[in-house]
Structures are given as structure tokens and as C-alpha cells.
Design an enzyme around this catalytic site. Structure first.
Site, PDB file in Angstrom:
ATOM      1  N   ASN A  92      -8.811  18.502   2.583  1.00 44.46           N
ATOM      2  CA  ASN A  92     -10.037  18.818   3.316  1.00 44.46           C
ATOM      3  C   ASN A  92      -9.984  18.042   4.626  1.00 44.46           C
ATOM      4  O   ASN A  92     -10.174  16.833   4.630  1.00 44.46           O
ATOM      5  CB  ASN A  92     -11.252  18.399   2.474  1.00 44.46           C
ATOM      6  CG  ASN A  92     -12.548  18.505   3.258  1.00 44.46           C
ATOM      7  OD1 ASN A  92     -12.616  19.174   4.287  1.00 44.46           O
ATOM      8  ND2 ASN A  92     -13.593  17.841   2.772  1.00 44.46           N
ATOM      9  N   LYS A 140     -11.986  18.181   7.100  1.00 42.64           N
ATOM     10  CA  LYS A 140     -13.307  17.907   7.689  1.00 42.64           C
ATOM     11  C   LYS A 140     -13.292  18.270   9.176  1.00 42.64           C
ATOM     12  O   LYS A 140     -12.684  19.263   9.554  1.00 42.64           O
ATOM     13  CB  LYS A 140     -13.690  16.442   7.452  1.00 42.64           C
ATOM     14  CG  LYS A 140     -13.507  16.033   5.996  1.00 42.64           C
ATOM     15  CD  LYS A 140     -14.121  14.714   5.667  1.00 42.64           C
ATOM     16  CE  LYS A 140     -13.778  14.363   4.232  1.00 42.64           C
ATOM     17  NZ  LYS A 140     -14.553  13.255   3.711  1.00 42.64           N
ATOM     18  N   HIS A 185     -19.681  20.750  -0.610  1.00 44.30           N
ATOM     19  CA  HIS A 185     -19.156  19.393  -0.439  1.00 44.30           C
ATOM     20  C   HIS A 185     -20.328  18.442  -0.248  1.00 44.30           C
ATOM     21  O   HIS A 185     -21.347  18.796   0.349  1.00 44.30           O
ATOM     22  CB  HIS A 185     -18.217  19.359   0.782  1.00 44.30           C
ATOM     23  CG  HIS A 185     -17.457  18.082   0.897  1.00 44.30           C
ATOM     24  ND1 HIS A 185     -18.022  16.933   1.413  1.00 44.30           N
ATOM     25  CD2 HIS A 185     -16.193  17.754   0.539  1.00 44.30           C
ATOM     26  CE1 HIS A 185     -17.115  15.962   1.372  1.00 44.30           C
ATOM     27  NE2 HIS A 185     -16.002  16.425   0.844  1.00 44.30           N
ATOM     28  N   GLU A 233     -20.872  16.121   1.728  1.00 49.19           N
ATOM     29  CA  GLU A 233     -21.307  15.924   3.117  1.00 49.19           C
ATOM     30  C   GLU A 233     -22.209  17.066   3.552  1.00 49.19           C
ATOM     31  O   GLU A 233     -23.134  16.876   4.349  1.00 49.19           O
ATOM     32  CB  GLU A 233     -20.075  15.780   4.036  1.00 49.19           C
ATOM     33  CG  GLU A 233     -19.429  14.414   3.854  1.00 49.19           C
ATOM     34  CD  GLU A 233     -17.939  14.382   4.140  1.00 49.19           C
ATOM     35  OE1 GLU A 233     -17.415  15.312   4.773  1.00 49.19           O
ATOM     36  OE2 GLU A 233     -17.299  13.396   3.706  1.00 49.19           O
ATOM     37  N   GLU A 265     -16.338  15.097  -7.222  1.00 48.84           N
ATOM     38  CA  GLU A 265     -16.195  14.114  -6.150  1.00 48.84           C
ATOM     39  C   GLU A 265     -17.370  13.139  -6.192  1.00 48.84           C
ATOM     40  O   GLU A 265     -18.437  13.437  -5.630  1.00 48.84           O
ATOM     41  CB  GLU A 265     -16.174  14.806  -4.792  1.00 48.84           C
ATOM     42  CG  GLU A 265     -15.045  15.786  -4.619  1.00 48.84           C
ATOM     43  CD  GLU A 265     -14.684  15.945  -3.151  1.00 48.84           C
ATOM     44  OE1 GLU A 265     -13.526  15.681  -2.820  1.00 48.84           O
ATOM     45  OE2 GLU A 265     -15.562  16.288  -2.349  1.00 48.84           O
ATOM     46  N   GLY A 295     -14.228   8.758   1.049  1.00 52.27           N
ATOM     47  CA  GLY A 295     -14.008   8.084   2.331  1.00 52.27           C
ATOM     48  C   GLY A 295     -14.318   6.599   2.313  1.00 52.27           C
ATOM     49  O   GLY A 295     -14.406   5.956   3.352  1.00 52.27           O
ATOM     50  N   SER A 302     -11.139   9.286  -2.279  1.00 46.22           N
ATOM     51  CA  SER A 302     -10.110   8.285  -1.953  1.00 46.22           C
ATOM     52  C   SER A 302      -8.835   8.441  -2.780  1.00 46.22           C
ATOM     53  O   SER A 302      -8.258   7.453  -3.223  1.00 46.22           O
ATOM     54  CB  SER A 302     -10.692   6.869  -2.081  1.00 46.22           C
ATOM     55  OG  SER A 302     -11.768   6.694  -1.179  1.00 46.22           O
TER      56      SER A 302
END
Ligand code: PEP
Length: 250
Positions: free
Chosen positions: A9, A11, A95, A97, A167, A173, A212
């Protein structure tokens, strides 16, 4: 037997030229990989160029989001058919985010999942708890709701195509990875919920871990029974590091 899927991904990273250069480099590095599905999800602007660059290789291209309507006055949005038209076979949906910054809910995840399937795309539906939710001991409750509400109302055929990505938000991250045991526990739970919804189809459903994932922890994670691949942010941005993830078993 579930075929592993390693998905990058990207991003909001890389210009078109940077994206093409990396896929070109990656193609050479992983040309001999036959037993793992490899997916890159760049920004919308790079989709078409990357699909062309990846043609004839073992790299598939996917989008990071879509809008559920097929067309119309929806400024700034992209439909599932447009993503197919750009050469994609996968799309990431829900996702964290997008849930956190763009108001994505289980309801919109469900609409997007159905739109993706209708267009022939494989949706990678993301679920995961926040740190606060983990500390409050409501991880399983949160995950169950995200799975049940986000992926409800599918035919058996549609349900068999879905990929789920677990996730944990606290691991994305941040450099903090869920331990293989923590991840396995939730993956097993997701498969159980999915089997309550769609029966034995769940046995073939790929459940990816994201948060991660790095070259030095991928092998331990991939050893776990219910971990069928990775959804990877940071470590997918360099060809040499993503190559190591794709070759996790070697
Ligand atoms: C992600 O982008 O879905 C992700 C898991 O990011 P990272 O690997 O950087 O934690």
C-alpha cells in the site's frame, strides 16, 4: 490451501515516474516467484502507467479506494469500473486511515465492497482496533462488528473472492508490530466470524496482516496458520525491501 498474497500500500507516495521505476526494478527482482501473489497499490494517478509497466509480469496492480456509484456528479471520486479500466484487479477498502481521516464507516465499506465485486475487482477489506480499544479489551467486539457490517449481504460466489486485512491501528506506521501470537489470535477469530457468515468459504479466504511488517518480522508472522499474507505500507516503498517480503519463505 490458501495462496499467499503480499500487497504493498503506497498511500500518498511516489510520482508516476518514481512508481514506474520501482515496479520496473521489482519485476526483475521477483520474476522467479511463482508461489505468492504480488500486488502494488499506488496512487490513482499512477494506476494506468503501472498496469502497463506490470503487464506480462507476476505483479498485479490495485487501487487504494473507490466510490460505490458507477458514474455521475461526484466530484473527485473514482468508480470501480474506472479502476478496472485503468488495469487493476484489486482495491483496498476501509483502510484505517480512510476511516480515521475521511469518515469511512462500516456502511460505506459495505457499499464499496459490493461495488468492487460487481465490477470484477477483488476487495481487500481492512479491519482493526485502535490502541484504546485494545486496552479496553474490546478488540474482538470491534473486529466482529467491522467484519459483520462491512462484508454482509454477499452471495457465496462474492464472499469467496474477498480478501480481509487485519490491521491493528496502533501498529500501522508506528514500528510496533502485533506479535505473531497476537495477530494469529485475531486472524483465527476473523475466520470464525466469516465462517458463521458464509460457512466453509472462510477456509479459502485470505486474511492478511498489516502493521509494520518488515523484512525481519515477516517470516515469523507468515508461519502462523491463519496469516495468509501482508498488507504493507512503509516496507513496500523500496524494491529491495519489498522483494524480501515477497520472498518471505525463501
Ligand atoms: C498500511 O499501510 O496498511 C500499513 C500497514 O502500513 P505500515 O506497514 O507502514 O505499518
Amino acid at each position: 490451501m490458501r495462496r499467499p498474497l503480499m500487497a504493498g500500500n503506497w498511500k500518498m507516495h511516489k510520482t508516476i515516474a518514481e512508481a514506474v521505476a520501482m515496479v520496473n526494478e521489482l519485476k526483475g527482482k521477483i520474476a522467479d516467484v511463482k508461489d505468492v501473489d504480488v500486488l502494488i497499490c499506488p496512487t490513482f494517478t499512477s494506476l494506468y502507467s503501472l498496469s502497463n509497466e506490470a503487464k506480462g509480469s507476476n505483479i498485479k496492480i490495485g487501487a487504494q479506494n473507490l466510490f460505490w456509484e458507477p458514474k455521475g456528479a461526484f466530484t473527485g471520486e473514482i468508480s470501480a469500473n474506472m479502476i478496472v479500466d485503468a488495469g487493476c484487479s484489486y482495491v483496498i477498502i476501509g483502510h484505517s486511515e480512510r476511516r480515521q481521516y475521511f469518515g469511512e464507516t462500516d456502511e460505506t465499506v459495505n457499499k464499496k465492497t459490493k461495488a468492487a465485486l460487481n465490477a470484477g475487482l477483488i476487495p481487500i477489506v481492512c479491519v482493526g482496533e485502535t490502541l484504546n480499544e485494545r486496552e479496553m479489551n474490546v478488540t474482538f467486539k470491534v473486529i466482529e462488528k467491522q467484519v459483520r457490517d462491512g462484508i454482509k449481504g454477499l452471495t457465496s460466489d462474492e464472499a469467496s473472492k474477498i480478501v480481509i486485512a487485519y490491521e491493528p491501528v496502533w501498529a500501522i506506521g508506528t514500528g510496533k508490530t502485533a506479535s505473531p501470537e497476537q495477530a494469529q489470535e485475531v486472524h483465527e477469530f476473523i475466520r470464525k466470524v466469516y465462517s458463521e457468515m458464509y460457512g466453509s468459504i472462510s477456509e479459502g479466504t485470505r486474511i492478511l496482516y498489516g502493521g509494520s511488517v518488515k523484512p525481519d518480522n515477516v517470516a515469523e508472522l507468515m508461519k502462523k496458520t491463519d496469516i495468509d499474507g501482508g498488507l504493507v505500507g512503509g516496507a513496500s516503498l523500496e524494491a529491495s525491501s519489498f522483494e524480501k517480503l515477497v520472498k518471505f519463505s525463501k
